[in-house]
Motif scaffolding. Structure first.
Motif, PDB file in Angstrom:
ATOM      1  N   PRO A 173      14.921  17.693  36.030  1.00  0.00           N
ATOM      2  CA  PRO A 173      15.297  19.054  35.618  1.00  0.00           C
ATOM      3  C   PRO A 173      16.323  19.098  34.500  1.00  0.00           C
ATOM      4  O   PRO A 173      16.430  20.113  33.810  1.00  0.00           O
ATOM      5  CB  PRO A 173      15.842  19.672  36.913  1.00  0.00           C
ATOM      6  CG  PRO A 173      16.201  18.522  37.787  1.00  0.00           C
ATOM      7  CD  PRO A 173      15.256  17.425  37.431  1.00  0.00           C
ATOM      8  N   GLU A 174      17.085  18.016  34.304  1.00  0.00           N
ATOM      9  CA  GLU A 174      18.090  18.023  33.235  1.00  0.00           C
ATOM     10  C   GLU A 174      17.456  17.955  31.849  1.00  0.00           C
ATOM     11  O   GLU A 174      18.099  18.313  30.856  1.00  0.00           O
ATOM     12  CB  GLU A 174      19.049  16.835  33.400  1.00  0.00           C
ATOM     13  CG  GLU A 174      19.900  16.879  34.666  1.00  0.00           C
ATOM     14  CD  GLU A 174      19.212  16.205  35.839  1.00  0.00           C
ATOM     15  OE1 GLU A 174      19.889  15.933  36.843  1.00  0.00           O
ATOM     16  OE2 GLU A 174      17.983  15.950  35.747  1.00  0.00           O
ATOM     17  N   LEU A 175      16.205  17.494  31.770  1.00  0.00           N
ATOM     18  CA  LEU A 175      15.532  17.369  30.477  1.00  0.00           C
ATOM     19  C   LEU A 175      14.446  18.427  30.360  1.00  0.00           C
ATOM     20  O   LEU A 175      13.650  18.610  31.290  1.00  0.00           O
ATOM     21  CB  LEU A 175      14.910  15.976  30.317  1.00  0.00           C
ATOM     22  CG  LEU A 175      15.866  14.783  30.312  1.00  0.00           C
ATOM     23  CD1 LEU A 175      15.072  13.484  30.168  1.00  0.00           C
ATOM     24  CD2 LEU A 175      16.878  14.908  29.190  1.00  0.00           C
ATOM     25  N   PRO A 176      14.362  19.120  29.233  1.00  0.00           N
ATOM     26  CA  PRO A 176      13.296  20.110  29.064  1.00  0.00           C
ATOM     27  C   PRO A 176      11.961  19.427  28.774  1.00  0.00           C
ATOM     28  O   PRO A 176      11.911  18.330  28.205  1.00  0.00           O
ATOM     29  CB  PRO A 176      13.771  20.930  27.858  1.00  0.00           C
ATOM     30  CG  PRO A 176      14.618  19.972  27.077  1.00  0.00           C
ATOM     31  CD  PRO A 176      15.278  19.079  28.082  1.00  0.00           C
ATOM     32  N   ALA A 177      10.888  20.074  29.174  1.00  0.00           N
ATOM     33  CA  ALA A 177       9.560  19.550  28.871  1.00  0.00           C
ATOM     34  C   ALA A 177       9.306  19.624  27.373  1.00  0.00           C
ATOM     35  O   ALA A 177       9.895  20.440  26.660  1.00  0.00           O
ATOM     36  CB  ALA A 177       8.501  20.337  29.634  1.00  0.00           C
ATOM     37  N   SER A 178       8.428  18.760  26.896  1.00  0.00           N
ATOM     38  CA  SER A 178       8.155  18.705  25.458  1.00  0.00           C
ATOM     39  C   SER A 178       7.558  20.003  24.936  1.00  0.00           C
ATOM     40  O   SER A 178       7.759  20.368  23.777  1.00  0.00           O
ATOM     41  CB  SER A 178       7.201  17.543  25.153  1.00  0.00           C
ATOM     42  OG  SER A 178       6.008  17.664  25.912  1.00  0.00           O
ATOM     43  N   ASP A 179       6.829  20.728  25.804  1.00  0.00           N
ATOM     44  CA  ASP A 179       6.229  21.991  25.363  1.00  0.00           C
ATOM     45  C   ASP A 179       7.109  23.196  25.688  1.00  0.00           C
ATOM     46  O   ASP A 179       6.701  24.342  25.477  1.00  0.00           O
ATOM     47  CB  ASP A 179       4.852  22.169  26.000  1.00  0.00           C
ATOM     48  CG  ASP A 179       4.908  22.136  27.526  1.00  0.00           C
ATOM     49  OD1 ASP A 179       6.019  21.982  28.084  1.00  0.00           O
ATOM     50  OD2 ASP A 179       3.842  22.259  28.159  1.00  0.00           O
ATOM     51  N   SER A 215       7.942  24.329  28.571  1.00  0.00           N
ATOM     52  CA  SER A 215       7.461  25.114  29.712  1.00  0.00           C
ATOM     53  C   SER A 215       8.335  24.975  30.949  1.00  0.00           C
ATOM     54  O   SER A 215       8.079  25.626  31.951  1.00  0.00           O
ATOM     55  CB  SER A 215       6.030  24.691  30.060  1.00  0.00           C
ATOM     56  OG  SER A 215       5.986  23.307  30.386  1.00  0.00           O
ATOM     57  N   GLY A 216       9.327  24.122  30.915  1.00  0.00           N
ATOM     58  CA  GLY A 216      10.175  23.929  32.093  1.00  0.00           C
ATOM     59  C   GLY A 216      10.813  22.560  32.066  1.00  0.00           C
ATOM     60  O   GLY A 216      11.120  22.021  31.004  1.00  0.00           O
ATOM     61  N   ALA A 217      10.990  21.984  33.268  1.00  0.00           N
ATOM     62  CA  ALA A 217      11.632  20.681  33.374  1.00  0.00           C
ATOM     63  C   ALA A 217      10.661  19.571  32.982  1.00  0.00           C
ATOM     64  O   ALA A 217       9.443  19.689  33.153  1.00  0.00           O
ATOM     65  CB  ALA A 217      12.136  20.457  34.794  1.00  0.00           C
ATOM     66  N   SER A 218      11.227  18.509  32.460  1.00  0.00           N
ATOM     67  CA  SER A 218      10.420  17.338  32.120  1.00  0.00           C
ATOM     68  C   SER A 218       9.928  16.667  33.395  1.00  0.00           C
ATOM     69  O   SER A 218      10.621  16.655  34.416  1.00  0.00           O
ATOM     70  CB  SER A 218      11.252  16.355  31.295  1.00  0.00           C
ATOM     71  OG  SER A 218      10.535  15.171  31.050  1.00  0.00           O
TER      72      SER A 218
END
Length: 281
Positions: free
Chosen positions: A224-230, A232-235
Motif C-alpha cells: 500500500p505504500e507504493l502506488p500502482a503503475s496505472d 488505480s490504487g496500491a501496488s
C-alpha cells in the motif's frame, strides 16, 4: 668534562610504517581454486546430478520447475542403478548414479512433490532431528534451483521477514519508492517463481504467521505504500509460475504458537517419521 651521553636511537614512525606486517594466511582453496566453505547448498553440491536429471527426463514439467516431478523424486531418494543418456548435452555425463540424500519413505517424497506440483503450500512436521530442514532444502533445490530463500522462524521474527521492509535512509531521503523497498525471501520467491522456505514456522507469533494467509491463497502481495503503475490504487506483486512455500515445524518444541485454522488450510501436512530401521540409520 664528561661527555654527553647520546640519546638512544628510536625508530621513527615513518620507518616503522615501512616494516611489513605479517602476512595473513589465505583461506584454504578447493581444487577448483575457490575458497572452501563448511557446507555447500544442495544446488551447488549436487549441481552435476541436477544437470544430468534435467536432461534425463524431458517430460512435461509444472510451470516454473527446473525438473520433472519424477526427476525431483529420484534426486531426493537416489537411483538404485546408474542412469544413462543417449545423447547427453555438453558438459553432462552419459552415465551417472544419483546419490540417495534422504533416508525415509519414498511415498512421503512423492506426496510432497505432488503437493508442490499442485501449487499447495507444504508443511513438514515431525520430531526434532528427522531431517525436515534437509528435505525442504533438497526439494527447493530440485524444483527451482535454489534453497537460499529462507526465513528462520523465531519469537523475534516479524512481518517484515515474510513480506517486505524498507531501507530507511532511502525512505527518508526520497520517500516510499521501489528502490527503498527491501523484499523478504518470500517476496523474492514470488517475483522470481521460486520456492521460499520458512523454518520452524510455529515459533513465530500467530499474527506473523498469518502474513502468509493471503500470499498462499491469492498468490499476490499488496504494497500500500507504493502506488500502482496505472494509478488505480496500491501496488501489487503477483506470484510468478513456480512460486510456493515449504515450511517446517517441530512437534515437541516448547514456547511455540498455534497456527490459525485459516493458515492450516493453506498447507498440506506431511509427517516426517524417525528412522525405524537401525541398519538404515
Amino acid at each position: 668534562m664528561a661527555k654527553k651521553k647520546s640519546a638512544p636511537k628510536t625508530t621513527s614512525n615513518k620507518a616503522a610504517s615501512k616494516k611489513k606486517a605479517p602476512a595473513k594466511s589465505a583461506p584454504p582453496a578447493s581444487a577448483s581454486g575457490e575458497a572452501e566453505v563448511q557446507r555447500d547448498p544442495p544446488e551447488l553440491r549436487y549441481a552435476e546430478e541436477l544437470a544430468f536429471l534435467a536432461a534425463w527426463d524431458e517430460g512435461p514439467r509444472p510451470p516454473g520447475w527446473a525438473l520433472t516431478p519424477r526427476a525431483v523424486v529420484v534426486f531426493v531418494v537416489g537411483s538404485r542403478d546408474p542412469l544413462s543418456l543417449e545423447s547427453p548435452p555438453k558438459g553432462v555425463k552419459k552415465r551417472l548414479a544419483i546419490e540417495p540424500k534422504f533416508v525415509g519413505d519414498r511415498t512421503l517424497i512423492e506426496r510432497c512433490v505432488v503437493t508442490l506440483a499442485g501449487e499447495r503450500g507444504l508443511l513438514l512436521v515431525g520430531e526434532p532431528g528427522t531431517a525436515k530442514s534437509l528435505l525442504s532444502e533438497l526439494l527447493a533445490a530440485a524444483v527451482c534451483g535454489s534453497s537460499a530463500l529462507t526465513v528462520q522462524g523465531t519469537a523475534g521474527t516479524s512481518e517484515e521477514h515474510l513480506r517486505y521492509g524498507w531501507n530507511y535512509s532511502l525512505l527518508i531521503a526520497k520517500g516510499p519508492h521501489e528502490e527503498a523497498l527491501v523484499p523478504s525471501p518470500v517476496l523474492t520467491a514470488m517475483q522470481g517463481g521460486g520456492v521460499a522456505r520458512v523454518e520452524e514456522i510455529t515459533r513465530c507469533l500467530p499474527e506473523v504467521q498469518d502474513a502468509l494467509v493471503s500470499i498462499l491463497s491469492e498468490r499476490r502481495l499488496a504494497i500500500p505504500e507504493l502506488p500502482a503503475s496505472d494509478g488505480s490504487g496500491a501496488s501489487q506483486v503477483f506470484a510468478r509460475p513456480g512460486f510456493n512455500v515449504i515450511a517446517t515445524a517441530n512437534l515437541r518444541d516448547r514456547g511455540v504458537s498455534e497456527m490459525s485454522a485459516a493458515l492450516k488450510r493453506r498447507f498440506n501436512f506431511e509427517v516426517v517419521e524417525p528412522i525405524s530401521d537401525l541398519a538404515a540409520e
